[in-house]
Design a protein around this motif. Structure first.
Motif, mmCIF file in Angstrom:
data_model
loop_
_atom_site.group_PDB
_atom_site.id
_atom_site.type_symbol
_atom_site.label_atom_id
_atom_site.label_comp_id
_atom_site.label_asym_id
_atom_site.label_seq_id
_atom_site.Cartn_x
_atom_site.Cartn_y
_atom_site.Cartn_z
ATOM 1 N N ASP A 281 0.871 -1.176 0.000
ATOM 2 C CA ASP A 281 0.000 0.000 0.000
ATOM 3 C C ASP A 281 0.913 1.233 0.000
ATOM 4 O O ASP A 281 1.609 1.498 0.982
ATOM 5 C CB ASP A 281 -0.886 -0.015 1.240
ATOM 6 N N GLU B 196 0.384 3.952 2.737
ATOM 7 C CA GLU B 196 0.767 3.446 4.055
ATOM 8 C C GLU B 196 2.286 3.375 4.181
ATOM 9 O O GLU B 196 2.869 3.796 5.197
ATOM 10 C CB GLU B 196 0.157 2.062 4.269
ATOM 11 N N GLN C 263 5.350 -1.738 8.842
ATOM 12 C CA GLN C 263 5.349 -0.621 9.785
ATOM 13 C C GLN C 263 6.798 -0.218 10.008
ATOM 14 O O GLN C 263 7.717 -0.815 9.443
ATOM 15 C CB GLN C 263 4.671 -0.977 11.110
#
Length: 504
Positions: free
Chosen positions: A281, A284, A456
């Motif tokens: 993504d 993101e 992340q």
């Protein structure tokens, strides 16, 4: 010189703060009466003069720590009592969180909201984690000897530990060092960075208020070449823990080896890669990248400073990252809205600008930033910067910049991405962004890094170990591994039935 001074702090007004040396729960000036000055990174103006600890001051601190280790700390009290003291200190830090955040902000330049909600809060969490772990760290029984003997291991505190912390996270690095050391039963001689000694000294009074006995925490501010070297070479310090540059880490290792061969743990630099694959993504990934590199103005050892993007989404990703760069909340440290403050010093600012110029000369393309922030005034801001189309041979790709500069390049295949990521002398952290779970597992296993994030970045926890491969360090902090680093293992053989005839 006086051991305390007045400081004008936004939101607090005029505050009296310690500027001396803290030994045996008492304040004193430097034995050779020297001081060093700190600079406000948001204004470029002189802030305070602090005591410059000498080798004699370090020796006084070590003697106080050794006495406490033998009499009032270490194995002389129950682990639950050490835990209670750490929890009390955490309570006091929570009580004074606004004050600690304001002082951390004015000394280091980070936004006061970030200092309060991240640095202070995470420091408290670290103390509470190790308080909870203090009485839950066990040895082993080794039942392989039948009736002959009973064998078990003891985990005992190393003893007196020198701790040398950096300027980018003064409060948090203090907690990362002090909490596991005290939980294990060690006593410490702390040297904060000469650029940011303020909060480490303020915490000394809180430690005393928490009931931590005299000599358990001693703090000697000073320069690395004098005070830090004295700690590294002291013959009665059993271990030194350091966070900072690779160059200084090498010096500390040499000093430790040339003295009493004290144990050493090192958390050093990084040049952490992020691999962004076509399946990720894009928005993101860009958001996590932005936080990873521009949090703390890029002054972070595990910053997401290298990003490699698969060619199918390279331009789209750079466009998304550029938008993130241009919406960063740059501002004055005392402003609640600020998330991006100045760099720590004029020297650091000029070093980072020099890297940017070198990157441009070597062929990197500036996507955004690359200049001093127009509203810097006398402070040390640099705009969030993206250098694209970089190559492995560029200085900005190989060396740690330690500022708000990201270098980006594209790749075609998974194998190429791994080659780019691992071609570095560092190995602190890395990340992979992909929606292919099997690919994420393959990449994570193949990356040479002590921490790998999947989809992340940058989030750490007191219960999870942190440290590096290669030249990014030796040993681990945080988690049970962090407590282990302050203990030594003793094997005990208890004879039950064996006899021996002499001579054999």
């Amino acid at each position: 010189m006086s051991t305390h001074a007045e400081l004008q702090v936004p939101s607090l007004g005029k505050v009296t703060v310690p500027v001396g040396i803290f030994i045996n729960n008492e304040w004193s000036p430097s034995s050779f009466k020297e001081t060093f000055a700190t600079i406000n990174p948001a204004t470029g103006e002189k802030q305070l003069d602090f005591a410059h600890g000498s080798a004699a001051d370090v020796d006084r601190a070590v003697k106080a720590a050794r006495k406490a280790f033998k009499t009032t700390w270490g194995n002389n009290i129950a682990a639950t009592e050490r835990a209670a003291a750490l929890n009390k200190l955490a309570d006091l830090m929570e009580r004074d969180s606004d004050k600690l955040a304001a002082l951390e902000s004015i000394n280091s330049g980070k936004g006061v909201r970030i200092a309060r909600d991240a640095d202070v809060a995470d420091s408290v969490a670290c103390l509470r984690y190790y308080a909870g772990l203090a009485d839950k760290f066990f040895g082993q029984t080794i039942p392989h000897f039948g009736k002959e003997k009973f064998v078990y291991t003891l985990h005992q505190p190393i003893g007196v530990c020198g701790q040398i912390i950096p300027w980018n996270y003064p409060l948090l690095m203090w907690a990362w060092k002090v909490a596991p050391a005290l939980a294990a039963g060690c006593c410490v001689v702390m040297k904060p960075s000469e650029l940011t000694p303020l909060t480490a000294l303020v915490l000394c009074d809180l430690a005393k208020e928490a009931g931590i006995p005299a000599g358990v925490i001693n703090t000697v501010p000073g320069l690395g070449a004098t005070t830090g070297d004295a700690i590294s070479r002291h013959m009665d310090i059993d271990k030194v823990a350091f966070t900072g540059s690779v160059v200084t880490g090498r010096r500390i290792s040499i000093a430790a080896a040339e003295s009493n061969l004290k144990k050493v743990t090192l958390e050093l630099g990084g040049k952490s890669p992020m691999l962004v694959f076509d399946s990720a993504d894009v928005e993101e990934a860009a958001a996590w990248t932005a936080m990873g590199i521009w949090f703390n103005s890029g002054q972070d050892c595990c910053a997401s400073s290298r990003v490699y993007v698969q060619e199918g989404i390279y331009d789209k990703f750079l466009a998304a990252l550029k938008k993130k760069a241009e919406t960063v909340a740059i501002g004055q440290p005392h402003d609640e809205a600020t998330s991006f403050g100045p760099l720590i010093s004029a020297g650091q600012r000029d070093k980072v600008l020099g890297y940017i110029e070198t990157g441009k000369k070597e062929g990197a393309r500036v996507v955004t930033g690359g200049q001093k922030w127009p509203k810097s005034g006398g402070g040390f801001w640099i705009e969030p910067t993206i250098l694209a189309d970089t190559t492995l041979d560029m200085k900005v790709v190989q060396e740690e910049i330690f500022g708000p500069v990201i270098v980006a390049a594209k790749f075609k295949t998974e194998e190429e991405a791994l080659e780019l990521a691992n071609t570095t002398s560092y190995g602190l952290a890395a990340a992979v962004f992909t929606n292919d779970a099997r690919q994420a597992t393959r990449i994570t296993a193949a990356l040479d890094a002590g921490t790998v994030w999947q989809n992340q970045y940058a989030l750490l926890h007191a219960g999870v170990p942190f440290g590096g491969f290669k030249q990014s360090g030796i040993g681990r902090e945080l988690g049970t591994y962090g407590l282990e680093a302050y203990t030594q293992v003793k094997a005990v053989h208890q004879n039950l039935t064996q006899t021996v005839e002499w001579p054999i």
